[in-house]
Write an enzyme that holds these catalytic residues in place. Structure first.
Site, mmCIF file in Angstrom:
data_model
loop_
_atom_site.group_PDB
_atom_site.id
_atom_site.type_symbol
_atom_site.label_atom_id
_atom_site.label_comp_id
_atom_site.label_asym_id
_atom_site.label_seq_id
_atom_site.Cartn_x
_atom_site.Cartn_y
_atom_site.Cartn_z
ATOM 1 N N GLU A 15 0.850 -1.204 0.000
ATOM 2 C CA GLU A 15 0.000 0.000 0.000
ATOM 3 C C GLU A 15 0.883 1.249 0.000
ATOM 4 O OE1 GLU A 15 -2.925 1.291 -0.102
ATOM 5 O OE2 GLU A 15 -4.462 -0.182 0.448
ATOM 6 N N ARG A 95 -8.113 -0.131 13.120
ATOM 7 C CA ARG A 95 -6.729 0.202 12.769
ATOM 8 C C ARG A 95 -6.688 1.343 11.777
ATOM 9 N NH1 ARG A 95 -5.460 -1.288 7.602
ATOM 10 N NH2 ARG A 95 -6.482 -3.100 6.679
ATOM 11 N N ASN A 97 -5.468 3.078 8.235
ATOM 12 C CA ASN A 97 -5.468 2.471 6.902
ATOM 13 C C ASN A 97 -4.752 3.274 5.822
ATOM 14 O OD1 ASN A 97 -6.433 0.235 5.216
ATOM 15 N ND2 ASN A 97 -7.592 1.829 4.156
ATOM 16 N N ASP A 115 -13.253 -5.770 11.039
ATOM 17 C CA ASP A 115 -14.378 -6.490 10.444
ATOM 18 C C ASP A 115 -15.122 -5.672 9.393
ATOM 19 O OD1 ASP A 115 -15.908 -4.657 11.867
ATOM 20 O OD2 ASP A 115 -16.812 -6.135 13.215
ATOM 21 N N ASN A 143 -9.718 5.630 2.750
ATOM 22 C CA ASN A 143 -8.683 5.266 1.808
ATOM 23 C C ASN A 143 -8.054 6.505 1.187
ATOM 24 O OD1 ASN A 143 -7.305 2.884 0.906
ATOM 25 N ND2 ASN A 143 -9.291 1.867 0.909
ATOM 26 N N ASP A 192 -9.701 2.653 -4.137
ATOM 27 C CA ASP A 192 -8.716 2.463 -3.071
ATOM 28 C C ASP A 192 -7.836 3.711 -3.016
ATOM 29 O OD1 ASP A 192 -6.864 1.303 -1.209
ATOM 30 O OD2 ASP A 192 -7.338 -0.690 -1.971
#
Length: 282
Positions: A15, A95, A97, A115, A143, A192
């Protein structure tokens, strides 16, 4: 347009590529390994462990880097020392990202629940004085985030919405006036990471679709780059002339032997130049 493979599949979940002359070229993250990767001039890949999660990395004006880690932020000094700042939250089901810096040197990083439950995340801002604030709530998978060449607009992806959104931006008011910039059909993949070129074009990694798409400043599709793997995660301009588009990929969740090039770094030469990276002022 096709992308060429630059490395072997060195990341489980690659990433956040970033090019900075100050640290000698390209860095990106193997996010769930907690590692920051670097590409040397001879093509070899360095790896440095910084925490349980390495979500996003950007250069600091004073040298070193700012890093989004599992539940907050860390600072790397020019000598390589990494200091973790106090955790922003204590929920172990969430978390960091992805992130980026605004035109005034503030570092944003957004979160997601492990989740992936709806509305379980937020977008945070780390100011140069070390203070942290929430700038956007009720996010699901925060994102790509990047600013227009003039700094007046910020483009943003909350992946499950299937949209690229755009905000107005100014240093006092921050991000305001959120609205849809472009909608992505379900069959075209999931938005993304993203990058913005010097002409104001918005390049978006379409996860699960094996491509990167360029939108004009008016939201029209005018270019696509094809990759040989489906899980395309992020892109960034780099190279000495900022005319190369580096693209990260993931093999998260793939069975052994499937898509053997997933997790590799790729590169395309799209015929436009990018913008210099914005640095963290803290």
């Amino acid at each position: 347009m096709k992308a060429e493979q630059v490395t072997e599949p060195v990341a489980y979940h690659g990433e956040g590529p970033v090019w900075s002359p100050g640290w000698g070229g390209l860095r990106w993250v193997d996010m769930l390994a907690g590692d920051v990767l670097s590409l040397a001039a001879d093509g070899t890949v360095g790896r440095r462990h910084v925490g349980t999660v390495a979500a996003a990395v950007r250069p600091r004006e004073r040298g070193g880097a700012v890093i989004g880690v599992e539940r907050g932020f860390a600072l790397e000094d020019p000598d390589g020392t990494v200091t973790h700042l106090p955790e922003v939250w204590d929920d172990r089901g969430v978390r960091m990202n992805e992130g980026g810096c605004d035109p005034h040197g503030r570092f944003y990083c957004g979160s997601m629940a492990y989740d992936k439950h709806e509305g379980g995340a937020a977008l945070y801002r780390l100011d140069p004085d070390g203070s942290v604030r929430v700038v956007l709530e009720n996010v699901t998978i925060s994102n790509g985030l990047e600013w227009s060449p003039d700094g007046a607009l910020a483009y943003y992806n909350d992946t499950p919405t299937g949209r690229i959104d755009v905000f107005d931006y100014d240093p006092e008011g921050g991000l305001t006036g959120r609205r849809q910039f472009a909608e992505i059909a379900r069959d075209d993949g999931h938005p993304d990471g993203l990058a913005v070129d010097a002409a104001g074009g918005v390049w978006v990694a379409l996860n699960h679709a094996g491509r990167v798409r360029r939108y004009t400043p008016f939201g029209a599709v005018d270019e696509e780059i094809e990759l040989p793997v489906r899980q395309v995660t992020a892109c960034a301009f780099g190279g000495e002339a900022l005319d190369e588009l580096f693209i990260t990929t993931s093999r998260e969740g793939l069975p052994p032997g499937e898509e053997p090039r997933a997790g590799s770094l790729f590169r395309a030469r799209p015929g436009v130049r990018g913008l210099p990276v914005r640095e963290f002022a803290g």
